[in-house]
Design a protein around this motif. Structure first.
Motif, PDB file in Angstrom:
ATOM      1  N   VAL A 461       0.840  -1.205   0.000  1.00 21.37           N
ATOM      2  CA  VAL A 461       0.000   0.000   0.000  1.00 21.37           C
ATOM      3  C   VAL A 461       0.876   1.256   0.000  1.00 21.37           C
ATOM      4  CG1 VAL A 461      -1.674   1.346   1.325  1.00 21.37           C
ATOM      5  CG2 VAL A 461      -1.995  -1.112   1.053  1.00 21.37           C
ATOM      6  N   ILE A 462       1.879   1.280   0.890  1.00 21.53           N
ATOM      7  CA  ILE A 462       2.757   2.448   0.953  1.00 21.53           C
ATOM      8  C   ILE A 462       3.390   2.693  -0.406  1.00 21.53           C
ATOM      9  CG2 ILE A 462       4.892   3.370   1.938  1.00 21.53           C
ATOM     10  CD1 ILE A 462       4.307   1.748   4.462  1.00 21.53           C
ATOM     11  N   HIS A 463       3.911   1.613  -0.986  1.00 21.32           N
ATOM     12  CA  HIS A 463       4.668   1.764  -2.214  1.00 21.32           C
ATOM     13  C   HIS A 463       3.809   2.302  -3.360  1.00 21.32           C
ATOM     14  CE1 HIS A 463       8.126   1.007  -4.771  1.00 21.32           C
ATOM     15  NE2 HIS A 463       7.331   0.413  -5.650  1.00 21.32           N
ATOM     16  N   TYR A 464       2.540   1.887  -3.419  1.00 20.99           N
ATOM     17  CA  TYR A 464       1.727   2.245  -4.582  1.00 20.99           C
ATOM     18  C   TYR A 464       0.826   3.454  -4.367  1.00 20.99           C
ATOM     19  CZ  TYR A 464       3.718  -1.687  -6.866  1.00 20.99           C
ATOM     20  OH  TYR A 464       4.626  -2.523  -7.437  1.00 20.99           O
ATOM     21  N   LEU A 465       0.861   4.058  -3.170  1.00 15.33           N
ATOM     22  CA  LEU A 465       0.079   5.282  -2.950  1.00 15.33           C
ATOM     23  C   LEU A 465       0.374   6.373  -3.987  1.00 15.33           C
ATOM     24  CD1 LEU A 465      -0.053   5.804   0.928  1.00 15.33           C
ATOM     25  CD2 LEU A 465      -1.968   5.379  -0.611  1.00 15.33           C
ATOM     26  N   PRO A 466       1.665   6.652  -4.268  1.00 10.75           N
ATOM     27  CA  PRO A 466       1.927   7.725  -5.243  1.00 10.75           C
ATOM     28  C   PRO A 466       1.350   7.423  -6.616  1.00 10.75           C
ATOM     29  CG  PRO A 466       3.940   7.073  -4.122  1.00 10.75           C
ATOM     30  CD  PRO A 466       2.898   6.085  -3.725  1.00 10.75           C
ATOM     31  N   TYR A 467       1.365   6.155  -7.006  1.00 10.13           N
ATOM     32  CA  TYR A 467       0.849   5.811  -8.328  1.00 10.13           C
ATOM     33  C   TYR A 467      -0.670   5.946  -8.348  1.00 10.13           C
ATOM     34  CZ  TYR A 467       5.564   4.046  -8.595  1.00 10.13           C
ATOM     35  OH  TYR A 467       6.923   3.960  -8.555  1.00 10.13           O
ATOM     36  N   GLY A 468      -1.291   5.497  -7.277  1.00 13.75           N
ATOM     37  CA  GLY A 468      -2.741   5.673  -7.161  1.00 13.75           C
ATOM     38  C   GLY A 468      -3.102   7.152  -7.211  1.00 13.75           C
ATOM     39  N   MET A 469      -2.262   7.951  -6.568  1.00  7.82           N
ATOM     40  CA  MET A 469      -2.491   9.397  -6.517  1.00  7.82           C
ATOM     41  C   MET A 469      -2.448   9.996  -7.918  1.00  7.82           C
ATOM     42  SD  MET A 469      -3.115  11.532  -4.121  1.00  7.82           S
ATOM     43  CE  MET A 469      -3.145  13.281  -3.803  1.00  7.82           C
ATOM     44  N   ARG A 470      -1.531   9.522  -8.753  1.00  7.27           N
ATOM     45  CA  ARG A 470      -1.430  10.031 -10.127  1.00  7.27           C
ATOM     46  C   ARG A 470      -2.728   9.761 -10.887  1.00  7.27           C
ATOM     47  NH1 ARG A 470       0.376  13.131  -9.949  1.00  7.27           N
ATOM     48  NH2 ARG A 470      -0.842  13.698 -11.763  1.00  7.27           N
ATOM     49  N   TYR A 471      -3.212   8.537 -10.742  1.00  9.94           N
ATOM     50  CA  TYR A 471      -4.459   8.195 -11.424  1.00  9.94           C
ATOM     51  C   TYR A 471      -5.595   9.060 -10.903  1.00  9.94           C
ATOM     52  CZ  TYR A 471      -2.794   4.074 -13.922  1.00  9.94           C
ATOM     53  OH  TYR A 471      -2.161   3.243 -14.792  1.00  9.94           O
ATOM     54  N   GLY A 472      -5.689   9.133  -9.584  1.00 11.68           N
ATOM     55  CA  GLY A 472      -6.781   9.902  -8.982  1.00 11.68           C
ATOM     56  C   GLY A 472      -6.732  11.363  -9.394  1.00 11.68           C
ATOM     57  N   HIS A 473      -5.543  11.923  -9.378  1.00 16.97           N
ATOM     58  CA  HIS A 473      -5.335  13.324  -9.718  1.00 16.97           C
ATOM     59  C   HIS A 473      -5.791  13.590 -11.144  1.00 16.97           C
ATOM     60  CE1 HIS A 473      -3.070  17.117 -10.029  1.00 16.97           C
ATOM     61  NE2 HIS A 473      -3.217  17.140  -8.727  1.00 16.97           N
ATOM     62  N   ALA A 474      -5.309  12.759 -12.065  1.00 13.58           N
ATOM     63  CA  ALA A 474      -5.670  12.939 -13.474  1.00 13.58           C
ATOM     64  C   ALA A 474      -7.188  12.827 -13.642  1.00 13.58           C
ATOM     65  CB  ALA A 474      -4.958  11.906 -14.335  1.00 13.58           C
ATOM     66  N   GLY A 475      -7.788  11.889 -12.910  1.00 11.08           N
ATOM     67  CA  GLY A 475      -9.226  11.692 -13.040  1.00 11.08           C
ATOM     68  C   GLY A 475     -10.029  12.876 -12.521  1.00 11.08           C
ATOM     69  N   VAL A 476      -9.647  13.369 -11.340  1.00 10.68           N
ATOM     70  CA  VAL A 476     -10.420  14.457 -10.731  1.00 10.68           C
ATOM     71  C   VAL A 476     -10.269  15.742 -11.546  1.00 10.68           C
ATOM     72  CG1 VAL A 476     -10.721  15.885  -8.690  1.00 10.68           C
ATOM     73  CG2 VAL A 476     -10.265  13.453  -8.436  1.00 10.68           C
ATOM     74  N   ILE A 477      -9.058  15.978 -12.039  1.00  7.37           N
ATOM     75  CA  ILE A 477      -8.809  17.213 -12.798  1.00  7.37           C
ATOM     76  C   ILE A 477      -9.700  17.279 -14.031  1.00  7.37           C
ATOM     77  CG2 ILE A 477      -7.102  18.037 -14.483  1.00  7.37           C
ATOM     78  CD1 ILE A 477      -5.164  18.318 -12.364  1.00  7.37           C
ATOM     79  N   SER A 478     -10.015  16.131 -14.593  1.00  4.39           N
ATOM     80  CA  SER A 478     -10.819  16.150 -15.811  1.00  4.39           C
ATOM     81  C   SER A 478     -12.311  16.371 -15.515  1.00  4.39           C
ATOM     82  CB  SER A 478     -10.624  14.861 -16.598  1.00  4.39           C
ATOM     83  OG  SER A 478     -11.211  13.789 -15.899  1.00  4.39           O
ATOM     84  N   LEU A 479     -12.679  16.415 -14.244  1.00  2.00           N
ATOM     85  CA  LEU A 479     -14.086  16.645 -13.899  1.00  2.00           C
ATOM     86  C   LEU A 479     -14.307  18.112 -13.553  1.00  2.00           C
ATOM     87  CD1 LEU A 479     -14.824  13.611 -11.545  1.00  2.00           C
ATOM     88  CD2 LEU A 479     -15.228  13.807 -13.995  1.00  2.00           C
TER      89      LEU A 479
END
Lengths: 595, 387
Positions: A461-479
């Motif tokens: 979980v720790i290791h992949y938080l930043p990657y999840g964040m990238r996906y989430g960020h890109a997704g929210v910005i497009s809304l």
């Protein structure tokens, strides 16, 4: 007013709840309660391993509790000429692989998303297939494909030209090439959304201003996706610098050491030297922090490029004319090239003793290796653990990251900025070091996590938080924020806004991110190699040991079983969730009756 | 119906530090009225509207909807947006792309406290009614992304009114539509508002929309309401150069009052070069005071140049350029060292660039204002709005 109020109004009748009165501090706390909660959870996950790692680097003894502060670890490392070579090679490796992969991925993404290149649909399939294969197995495949002696490529070229051609596999150039190829799917998937969301009207406007097609690409398309490309560049450099598999497979025989193989050697050569390994890690962190700062800047800049609105829009494709066949060769050729080492593994898995592909060798093909591997209880147990832990990590990461990204994009304040920083912090920790740090943390803080699967889950979980964040960020910005505001005004409370509007709209992003995390955990080796143990083992470290001490064909068969299980789980997962995506907003999809 | 008192809202801008977006705004809108906040971009009108909606919270002040406080800084009261029972139409329409047209409209009825939700049958009747009212009945099953801009706009209106809110907020709802559709939707909005007798707060930078739709207009500039009144008041009796300029883009000619005058009394203004014009004073004026003459384009008549000397006090202008508008022609005429826009009937061929005419400003059809243009911010904003 004569209109009857059919919706609850504070005015009509007694209010359902007494109006709350809040002081300004209380109001602030309440509006930030979600971000504060996330900050607490993520902080408790991420910070302890970081602190323990730093303490280790400045500790003299072998157990932290009895150590005193010292600079000795750094002094030892930095006075060593060999260490300096490693640092230099790490930088060359990182920059080289990042430039290579981002160039190829950007061209591919543009061809697939914005042109009429034939066969563009195959690119996704080919890239995703090879992505499911763990990196070090891909590396093995490249060795089988390009390597000396039994390498297929050499024998084909030699057979065609009659020369004694040998591909220079044990060089820095080959390391960069193989590393870039292993990262291609991730970087491709990172650039695709930016390519997709860029408003084609902007390109058409350039064309109308008299810009040629090439000028439009250089002056409009590229600058528009520049934040995404820059982010991809820094991310791939960080991924390369922390990578362990390719340097171990190709670098070690070539006598090229980078920081990650240096750390591995400190821990695995005789008596583990945590002090030196931590000192190397700190140096690696300093290099990656430089990349991280730029990465953060690049993603912050992409705020300004949000072009998808609530309004419908249609992306248009560039007609490449005759060039589309050249493009097709590239678009299909590169992913095919990437798949070829995997095919070598497939070949190897159907043999009991390895030999390069030839007509005569076809007679030796057998499924006996699979049968033997599949009967092994350790294999079965490790596979189940991998799937369960991978799925758990994917869900946890996307829930945390989706909410955090939403909070960050919609309310930029000190709490969300800290949250963003802490979520990105694991990026500077190589998998190998994070695994080690988590292990040391579980030993130093005895809360019963040591020697369980939970420690692996936490590390993942720790290791992949930043990657999840990238996906989430890109997704929210497009809304467009008004999509959520419209729901608030329509009477939806914050929970309903998240459930009815945010989650359904973000669903494709969450699924894409979750799928990425799941696949990445399945192929993860360096992070879990120190955490996996008898009874709570995961697949890749078991495979790693069997490759080291067993046969190529056994390892190949095991690897393909892992890949098959991963694909199967992923397919059923996405099928399940695709159904949910439709069912969710349709909770009130009762067929409208006319009056 | 809606009352705001002393709203203040500041933002931290990157370069300029703290900027007051809303600076002591108070107004009251009686039930059933169509009230418009009009002003150039950045004047604080949208922020004011968002404060009423509860999407943003003022730094201080008080907002009351239908006699109930929804925001009161003194009392520390904040009613969140979802409990204000308001309908709102957004500039981007904010049609949810993952729902059908029907589901978009039904949404407001499916949220909110569970015990107050309507039974399914009643809900579908209301949705059907709202869609019917916006002529969208046959598009109900259409996915929201398959709708045209005008259809999305109508859908947004249907969604805003389906719950029969007490207050309808419209944030530049027409600015993303093409001209013809905008015209059509303007009538639709007005028809809808009178039909369901809802109180509407409308935000726009388009004076045509404001004049055509509103019962009352408040002109905002730099976070302040500079004038409030009926469309007729605003257009014909602007109280400042900014308002005159922003609404109807009048010509503003500087001059000096030659005599003292009471409000609405005729007053002679010397424009320089022996030219003087009679206008009506917008307030008390003293002799010798610097004033601005507000001259609407249609208040200027032309006549051939007088023979003999031009020193008989008439205004002489040279045509610089002409714009054909269909029913009329706009001329840009240079006079007294500045440019004047005048409107003449189409078909007249004598107005070619370079030709000279005498200009007769119809007495009584122009207003005389105290010259407030020394107040820089107003003037700058006016220029920005015109640019």
């Amino acid at each position: 007013m004569t209109v009857t109020t059919t919706r609850p109004a504070p005015a009509a009748g007694p209010p359902s709840r007494p109006p709350r009165t809040l002081t300004s501090v209380g109001r602030r706390l309440r509006s930030r309660s979600l971000s504060l909660f996330l900050l607490l959870v993520v902080g408790l996950l991420v910070l302890p391993p970081v602190v323990i790692l730093v303490m280790s680097a400045f500790a003299d003894g072998r157990t932290l509790r009895y150590s005193e502060f010292t600079w000795e670890n750094f002094a030892d490392v930095l006075t060593d000429e060999h260490a300096w070579m490693s640092i230099k090679d790490t930088v060359i490796f990182g920059v080289g692989a990042a430039l290579t992969v981002v160039t190829v991925a950007t061209i591919l993404a543009w061809l697939v998303e914005r042109t009429n290149t034939p066969g563009r649909r195959a690119v996704y399939a080919l890239l995703i297939i090879s992505f499911a294969v763990p990196t070090f197995i891909q590396g093995m495949g490249w060795l089988l494909f390009l390597g000396p002696g039994t390498g297929l490529f050499n024998s084909v070229v030699q057979g065609l030209t009659g020369s004694d051609f040998e591909f220079p596999i044990y060089t820095m150039g080959s390391m960069i090439f193989v590393q870039a190829m292993t990262m291609l799917p991730v970087i491709f998937l990172l650039i695709v959304p930016a390519m997709r969301s860029a408003d084609p009207g902007l390109e058409e406007a350039a064309a109308m201003s008299g810009a040629s097609r090439v000028q439009t690409i250089l002056k409009i398309t590229l600058p528009l996706i520049r934040p995404a490309v820059l982010a991809a560049l820094f991310l791939s450099a960080i991924l390369t610098i922390e990578s362990f598999e390719v340097p171990a497979l190709i670098g070690s025989p070539a006598r090229i050491t980078v920081l990650s193989t240096e750390i591995f050697a400190e821990i695995r050569s005789g008596v583990a030297d945590y002090g030196a390994a931590s000192a190397f890690s700190i140096i690696m962190m300093i290099i990656t922090i430089a990349g991280l700062i730029n990465y953060q800047r690049a993603t912050a800049r992409s705020h300004r490029y949000a072009t998808v609105r609530g309004k419908a829009y249609r992306p248009s494709r560039v007609d490449l004319g005759r060039w589309k066949y050249v493009a097709a060769v590239f678009a299909v050729g590169v992913p095919l090239l990437k798949v070829s080492p995997v095919l070598m593994i497939v070949w190897a898995s159907f043999l009991e003793r390895y030999k390069p592909p030839s007509l005569s060798a076809f007679g030796d093909l057998t499924t006996a290796t699979y049968a033997a591997v599949a009967r092994d209880p350790e294999v079965v147990r490790s596979l189940i653990n991998s799937v369960v832990l991978g799925a758990g990590a994917a869900v946890a990461v996307m829930v945390l990251a989706g909410l955090a990204a939403w909070q960050l994009v919609r309310r930029r304040n000190n709490v969300t900025k800290s949250l963003d920083f802490i979520m990105a912090l694991p990026l500077v920790m190589p998998g190998l070091v994070l695994g080690l740090a988590v292990l040391r943390t579980s030993l130093t803080i005895p809360i019963g996590l040591y020697g369980t699967e939970y420690i692996i889950l936490i590390a993942l979980v720790i290791h992949y938080l930043p990657y999840g964040m990238r996906y989430g960020h890109a997704g929210v910005i497009s809304l467009h924020p008004e999509l959520e505001e419209a729901a608030s005004v329509a009477g939806a409370n914050p929970t309903s806004v998240v459930r009815r509007i945010l989650v359904p709209l973000l669903w494709p992003t969450l699924i894409a991110g979750g799928a990425f995390v799941f696949l990445a955990t399945i192929r993860q080796l360096s992070l879990v190699v120190f955490l996996s143990g008898p009874g709570y083992e995961v697949a890749t470290p078991v495979l790693f040991l069997r490759w080291q001490y067993g046969s190529i064909t056994d390892a190949a068969a095991f690897a393909l079983i892992i890949v098959a299980v991963a694909c199967l789980v992923l397919a059923s997962f996405s099928k399940l969730t695709a159904g949910m995506a439709i069912a969710n907003p349709g909770a009130n999809r009762a067929t409208p009756k006319s009056k | 119906m809606l009352r705001t008192e002393n709203l203040f809202k500041t933002f931290t801008a990157q370069e300029r530090g703290r900027v007051a977006a809303v600076n002591d705004v108070s107004f009251h809108v009686p039930a059933g009225r169509f009230f418009t906040l009009l002003g150039p971009s950045g004047c604080g009108k949208t922020t004011t509207l968002r404060c009423v909606a509860g999407l943003e919270h003022p730094d201080s002040g008080r907002i009351t909807i239908d006699g109930v406080d929804v925001y009161d800084r003194e009392a520390g009261l904040v009613v969140p947006a979802h409990r204000r029972a308001i309908g709102m139409v957004f500039q981007s329409y904010a049609i949810w792309p993952h729902m059908t047209a029907w589901e978009n409209v039904e949404f407001p009825l499916t949220v909110g406290p569970r015990k107050l939700r309507l039974p399914a049958a009643q809900r579908s009747r209301l949705v059907a009614e709202a869609l019917e009212m916006m002529h969208m009945a046959d598009l109900r099953k259409r996915s929201a992304t398959q709708l045209s801009g005008g259809q999305q706009q109508r859908l947004a209106l249907a969604r805003a009114i389906v719950g029969k809110p007490r207050l309808l907020l419209l944030d530049e709802p027409l600015s993303n539509l093409d001209a013809k559709l905008r015209e059509q939707m303007r009538f639709e909005i007005k028809r809808l508002q009178t039909e369901i007798e809802i109180t509407a707060i409308y935000v726009t930078h388009d004076q045509g929309e404001a004049l055509g739709l509103s019962d009352e207009i408040a002109i905002m500039c730099d976070g302040v309401i500079v004038q409030r009144g009926t469309p007729d008041d605003i257009y014909n009796r602007p109280q400042s150069g900014f308002v005159a300029d922003f609404v109807g883009s009048a010509n503003l000619l500087p001059g000096t009052a030659t005599e003292a005058a009471d409000e609405d009394a005729p007053v002679t203004v010397a424009l320089g070069g022996d030219v003087s014009v009679v206008g009506s004073a917008s307030g008390k004026l003293v002799a010798g005071e610097a004033v601005v003459l507000v001259v609407r384009a249609e208040a200027v008549r032309t006549s051939p140049l007088p023979s003999g000397s031009a020193a008989d006090g008439s205004l002489i202008g040279t045509v610089r350029s002409r714009v054909f508008l269909g029913e009329s022609v706009d001329l840009l005429v240079e006079t007294l060292g500045q440019e004047l826009r005048i409107r003449v009937p189409a078909g007249a061929t004598q107005y070619q660039p370079g030709s000279r005419f005498a200009l007769n400003i119809t007495p009584g059809r122009c207003l005389v204002l105290r010259d407030d243009r020394a107040e820089a911010p107003v003037d700058e904003a006016a220029e920005r709005a015109l640019a």
